[in-house]
Each structure stands twice: as C-alpha cells, then as structure tokens.
Write an enzyme that holds these catalytic residues in place. Structure first.
Site, PDB file in Angstrom:
ATOM      1  NE  ARG A 283     -10.295  -7.879   1.498  1.00  0.00           N
ATOM      2  CZ  ARG A 283     -10.815  -9.013   0.998  1.00  0.00           C
ATOM      3  NH1 ARG A 283     -11.759  -8.940   0.087  1.00  0.00           N
ATOM      4  NH2 ARG A 283     -10.377 -10.181   1.410  1.00  0.00           N
TER       5      ARG A 283
ATOM      6  NE  ARG B 141      -3.529  -2.124   2.907  1.00  0.00           N
ATOM      7  CZ  ARG B 141      -4.613  -2.615   2.318  1.00  0.00           C
ATOM      8  NH1 ARG B 141      -5.133  -1.970   1.290  1.00  0.00           N
ATOM      9  NH2 ARG B 141      -5.177  -3.723   2.755  1.00  0.00           N
TER      10      ARG B 141
ATOM     11  CG  HIS C 183       1.152  -8.249   4.127  1.00  0.00           C
ATOM     12  ND1 HIS C 183       1.455  -8.330   5.466  1.00  0.00           N
ATOM     13  CD2 HIS C 183       0.278  -7.219   4.016  1.00  0.00           C
ATOM     14  CE1 HIS C 183       0.798  -7.404   6.134  1.00  0.00           C
ATOM     15  NE2 HIS C 183       0.071  -6.713   5.276  1.00  0.00           N
TER      16      HIS C 183
END
Length: 717
Positions: free
Chosen positions: A419, A389, A449
């Site tokens: 997401r 992100r 991640h």
C-alpha cells in the site's frame, strides 16, 4: 502458495477450560489512536528538544492521514455494506466511527494547541520567526513578492462553473478556496475558484534574515497576492483546505488477469474515491464551509477545523533548517558491525558464523554490500529476493539488475500490492524486467511481506546458500530510522528452508515441511500457538517458563486467547507492543501475569523478536509478521529461529533492555490507559540510547583488541 492450503491451527490449549470473558479485547481502531496519542504526548513533552517536538507533531499528522485513508475509509465502506457487524470488542461499525470522530477531533485540538501555545512562541524565542506578510518589513515584502512571481507561473486557478464537472482534486493535496464577488449581471452573490498548491511547492518559504530564521507559509504567501491571479475581480475570501479520499480500494484479483494493469486501475480509482475527511482553516466563513461540505458531501463529524496551518506534515520541512542543532537531538551515527571486516568479502565473513545486525545502531551497509558483491562475484549462480518496499534510488535493486545483466539467474518477488508504494514498485518491476530479472508480481490473494534474500554460490566443496532474513524492508533510507534486526547465515538447514520457501512462493505450490522456519499463511500461526502451549506445559511441569515478545501490533484474537490461557497457567508474559494492542493486561484471573509496554523514542520500533524460555533451552526467533489476522492469514511471512548461542543471548538482552526503560516507556493498564514510566529518583534508562551506546562500545572494544593483539610474521609457504 495458495491460501487454501493453510495448515489448520494446532489444538487450542484452552480446550475444556472455562470460557473467557466477552470484554477481553480492546477495539483495534481506538487502540491505534492511543498509539498516536503517545506520539503526540512526545510533541507536548517539554523535555524534548524544541524542533524534535515539531517532528513528533508532524508524525501524528502523517499517521492520521493514513488512518483516515485506510481504516476510516474501510469502516465507511463497511457501514454501507454491513453496518451491523461487530468487532471482537463488541462495537458496531457506526459505534466505531462515532468514537473515532470524537477521539480524532480531540486529538486535533491538542495538536494545534501545542503548536500555537507552545511551539510557535518557543521557536520565536530561539530566533525562528513566522512572518505575517500583511505587517512585514519591506525586505520581507520584496522577497515574498519575488517568490510569488516565480510560483505564479506554475499556479493554475480553476474557476468553478455549475454547468461543468468539478475539477478533480487530489487527496491530501493542499488547496485554496477563493470566494469571489459575482460579476455584474450574475444572479449569484458570489463565485468560487480552487487553486491547487502542488506537492512540489515548498510549504515553508524562507525569507531573508541577518539572524535566526524567518519564514512564511505557502498558503499565506499565495493568499497575500491572490488578487494578482484574478485581475479585475474582487476577492472576498481565501481559505486553505484539504480533503482526504478513501484509499481502502482493493484489487479484485479474480477479475484482473493482468496484475500490473489491475493495480494501475486501483491507483486511478483512489484519485476519484469519496472524501472521508475535510480539513479547513479556522478563519473560513460559514459560506465557504457550507460550500465545501456540500461539494464534497462531508458530514459534520468528518469536518476538521484547523486553528493553524492545514496539514502539519509541513513541519517536517521546518525541522530540517540548519543552524539550530541545540534544538534537535544529538546525532547518533550508525556503527559498523565489529564482526564484519570491511576488507574481507562478505561470503568469507558469513562462512565463519552467523551474523546479527541490530539496526539502526548498526548500519544496514553489510546487507547492501552482500547483494552488491554477489552481483559481480563469478562464483554466484543465482540471487532470489523479496522486495516489499524499497528506496527511490535503491542500490539493492541496481545490484539485482547488474547481476542479471552479467548472466546470473536473478528472481525478484516484487509486491505490487504494498500500500502506497504500488507506483514505485511497478516502476522497479518494469526496469528489472528490462534488465533480465525474472520478476514475479506477488501472489494472488496474498501480500508477500517476508524479508528474505538468497544467494546461491558455487564453492570448492559444493553449493552454498547465503541467506539474509530480516524484520524490516530492503530500504537503506528507512533502515536509518527504524529499529530492525538482520540475520546473515549460511546454515545449511536454514538455506534449504529458504529455498523451499522461495520455490513454493514462486511456484504457487504447497511447501514441503521446513526444518526450522515457519511461514504464513501455512504454518506460522500454528508454530506460535505451539510455542505458547509449550510454555504452559513446562510451567505445569515445574520447569522454567516465560514469554517475552516484541511486535508492532497485537490484534489476533486466537493468539491473544492463547496468551490469556498461558497467564492463567502462571506463565510470566512480557509484551513490548509499539502500536495496536487489543489484549487487556492485568485483569485478575485472566491476565494477572501479562505486562504490556510500548517504547516511543527517536527511532520507530519495528523489529519483531520473540523469546520463549522453554525450560531453560531458550527459543529465540525473529519475524517479518506482526500478530494480526492479516499477517498470519493473508500475507506471506516468515518466522526464523536464531540458534547461535551468542546471538540468542544478544537478542534476549535487547528485549530485556526495553523493559528497563523509565524514560520513553509506556505501560498499558487493564482499563486501556497508557501510563508513562518516568524515573522519579535514581538513574534514567533510555532503551534506545543504551542500545546505541552498546553498539559504540562494541566497535571500540573490537578496535582495542586489534591494537593489543600480537600478530606473528609467518614464513612463506
């Protein structure tokens, strides 16, 4: 790094021991709702500044939005496909949905009670006034009319016609349902229209005031002038509502050869997915209620009547108003690291020794600066980075593109399946590709991640790898709001491990054995189990043994069982779990030695830190992974040891600080209740304040030492 290559778990330390009780797990979904309740309790806390209470109320609403989109949406799909399946706590899917509905309706009632009975009246006393336009002063009426005239140009009412398809309504977007009297000759007693209130429109409309702050809500403004949008029609009723759509729509990667196209299809599918919740203003008539529930196929348990503004995330806007500092937290400004000289290149600083940054008490700037310096450094050969992100105007992404344009070898793994950040990540991926960055769109079947950046630099004595390992995203905005940890190092073995890890991911190959790190889904789970087992063995041998862990969520049954066995062996275990905790602490004979706390304060606790006493040879690690099956089995994650004695000592002290908190700490009981720790006498300890004050003190000490140090003028060489 295919998931099929996962290394099997290490032997269970509990083998040959008595079976563990069936009721040893809390339900994951209900545990998460208790986390949201703790946030809501901060909104109800009279000791919090008034506008901060509104912020916590907005956070609970935002949290519930995602919970319904993902968790409730997923359970509803599961109910259709296999309703008989039971979770580790023993609840069926339908039992979970029923419990969630009851809990969420109660939570919503408390939200609106706090707002209407506590916050609105208290804000009024301090000069923050919500204006009722039907009884407003002429000055406010004139201003409101002017704002409406501007907004009306962008509004597009949709008259509903039974012979035509229903217009597509976006999930989580506020709408007005307008009930109109039927036209002459029409058999139906009434007709309906929808007015979408776009997300770019401000929910809080400021009105002129000589003192204080006056405002009205967007939906109240449009409703007040709604007849202007339907000339010649009689408006019977105008009601605000919002639907939440199922966002638990996943890409079937085996059927999608082009991941970018596949993700775009997922985003489109979310726009048309089934509604899982309807929020409706309390003044809605039974006619409107029946019409909307039938239109969106909403069951009674999925209907939420709001006794106040629909969607309380609108309060985020109100919190930002100026001139009411006494109703907000005092600002804490992120400090510079006393170990980093802003006048010295980051490479020179890291070469002197590992650097630990505890965010947001220490700024994220050095990490950004490292990548920016690498982009223009002629000795840097390559930059490799994982992006999960990022911020909207990410300086790190800009630096990676600048580096590629300068001819450096730049590789970025951009996780398109992150997401609700899919669209932004796809946009960044395309831009970076155009700049010459080698972009990899994640790994099939897994989410990447891990938080890692590798900079390969040519130096006189050879190639040196400078590495950043983190617990949080490369997002300089959220790093001002989240509590995270960064490790900057040029340790040769960690650098080698980092390269091995990155090449395994980008090459979709099985990694060689690591020197120091562990990675999911191959070795991270087994490494955690080994660390827990080692504490059990040392306890049996009479050595020092204890476990202190800070994670966001503790869900994984196998890890929980390993902790139970450690507790049964006499190992003292302290867990700091921000959100979901499925472990049941304090059960006699099972978890007598386990304590679970949760810290909720002004910053979102996000760092994953672990300390295993290991017979006195402290093992301290940081990780990108929570202890959940998805992180350990279905994501690419990292577990990194912190080996520098001063840095280990600092992280242990950070962990200990949380367990001294008697202000914003909650303790989990064996029954699943969270009890707030409040000092009844003596000094109050607020962990986040302590960490902030330590950061301030460290900078002051460093400045004082520089002023008192004597520096001689050396003769020229």
């Amino acid at each position: 790094m295919p998931a099929s290559n996962a290394i099997p778990d290490s032997p269970d330390p509990a083998e040959a021991l008595p079976p563990l009780p069936d009721d040893r797990f809390f339900n994951r979904e209900l545990s998460w709702l208790e986390f949201n309740q703790r946030v809501l309790d901060h909104a109800a806390d009279s000791q919090q500044p008034l506008l901060e209470r509104g912020k916590f109320l907005a956070i609970t609403s935002s949290n519930l939005d995602e919970f319904f989109m993902v968790r409730v949406g997923g359970l509803k799909l599961q109910s259709i496909q296999n309703s008989g399946i039971r979770d580790p706590s023993g609840l069926s899917v339908n039992e979970q949905l029923a419990a969630i509905s009851d809990r969420c309706h109660g939570m919503q009632r408390e939200q609106y009670r706090i707002l209407s009975e506590d916050l609105f009246p208290a804000w009024e006393e301090h000069g923050i006034h919500r204006v009722d336009l039907s009884a407003a002063r002429p000055r406010h009426q004139e201003s409101a009319n002017s704002v409406f005239q501007d907004l009306s140009a962008t509004l597009s009412p949709h008259a509903l016609d039974p012979s035509r398809p229903l217009p597509l309504l976006q999930g989580l977007q506020l709408h007005l349902c307008v009930r109109l009297a039927a036209l002459d000759g029409d058999d139906s007693p009434w007709q309906y229209a929808f007015i979408p209130l776009g997300r770019t429109m401000p929910r809080i409309i400021s009105l002129p005031s000589d003192r204080g702050y006056h405002f009205t809500m967007l939906e109240d403004l449009i409703s007040h002038y709604v007849e202007d949008l339907f000339p010649g029609r009689e408006v019977l009723e105008t009601v605000a509502f919002r639907i939440t759509r199922n966002a638990d729509i996943r890409l079937r990667e085996e059927d999608s050869p082009d991941l970018m196209v596949g993700m775009e299809e997922v985003l489109e599918s979310r726009k048309e997915s089934a509604a899982v919740r309807l929020e409706l203003a309390a003044h809605a008539s039974e006619h409107v209620k029946a019409f909307l529930t039938e239109t969106f196929e909403i069951r009674s348990e999925d209907l939420f009547i709001t006794n106040g503004p629909v969607d309380l995330t609108c309060l985020f806007q109100l919190i930002g108003i100026e001139g009411f500092d006494d109703l907000k937290d005092e600002p804490w400004r992120g400090q510079r690291s006393p170990n980093i000289d802003p006048a010295e290149p980051m490479f020179d600083t890291i070469a002197k020794g590992d650097i630990l940054l505890v965010h947001p008490y220490e700024r994220f700037d050095p990490v950004v600066r490292l990548v920016e310096e690498a982009a223009v450094d002629p000795d840097v050969l390559a930059i490799k980075q994982v992006l999960y992100r990022t911020s909207r105007d990410s300086p790190i992404v800009a630096a990676l593109m600048r580096a590629a344009e300068r001819g450096k070898y730049v590789t970025a793994i951009v996780e398109l399946k992150a997401r609700f950040d899919e669209a932004r990540n796809m946009e960044w991926a395309r831009e970076m590709e155009h700049a010459g960055v080698q972009v990899i769109y994640g790994i099939k079947g897994l989410k990447t991640h891990a938080k890692i950046c590798i900079i390969v630099r040519s130096e006189p004595h050879g190639i040196v790898r400078y590495v950043h390992f983190g617990t949080g995203n490369y997002n300089e905005v959220t790093m001002r709001l989240y509590s995270d940890v960064s490790l900057l190092t040029c340790n040769e073995e960690l650098g080698s491990d980092a390269t091995t890890f990155f090449n395994a991911v980008t090459g979709a190959s099985y990694p060689l054995k690591y020197h120091k790190i562990a990675a999911a889904p191959t070795s991270l789970r087994s490494r955690i189990r080994e660390l827990i087992t080692s504490e059990i063995d040392r306890k049996k041998e009479g050595q020092k043994a204890a476990i202190t862990v800070k994670v966001n969520s503790l869900v994984d049954p196998a890890i929980i069982d390993a902790l139970y066995r450690a507790s049964q062996a006499g190992v003292k275990i302290r867990l700091n779990v921000r959100g979901i905790c499925c472990l049941r602490p304090g059960v006699k004979g099972l978890s007598d030695n386990i304590t679970v706390i949760s810290i909720l304060d002004r910053y979102l606790e996000h760092a994953r830190i672990m300390h295993f006493e290991h017979g006195g040879d402290d093992q301290v690690l940081i990780s990108s992974a929570d202890w959940m099956p998805r992180n350990l089995d279905r994501r690419i994650e990292l577990l990194v040891p912190v080996e520098s004695p001063p840095l280990r000592k600092r992280l242990i002290r950070v962990l200990q600080t949380y367990f001294k908190d008697n202000t914003n700490s909650w303790k989990l009981t064996a029954k699943g209740e969270w009890k707030r720790s409040r000092s009844k006498s003596g000094s109050q300890v607020q962990a986040q304040r302590v960490l902030y004050e330590r950061a301030v003190h460290a900078v002051s000490e460093a400045d004082r030492n520089r002023r008192t140090a004597f520096e001689t003028h050396a003769p020229p060489e």
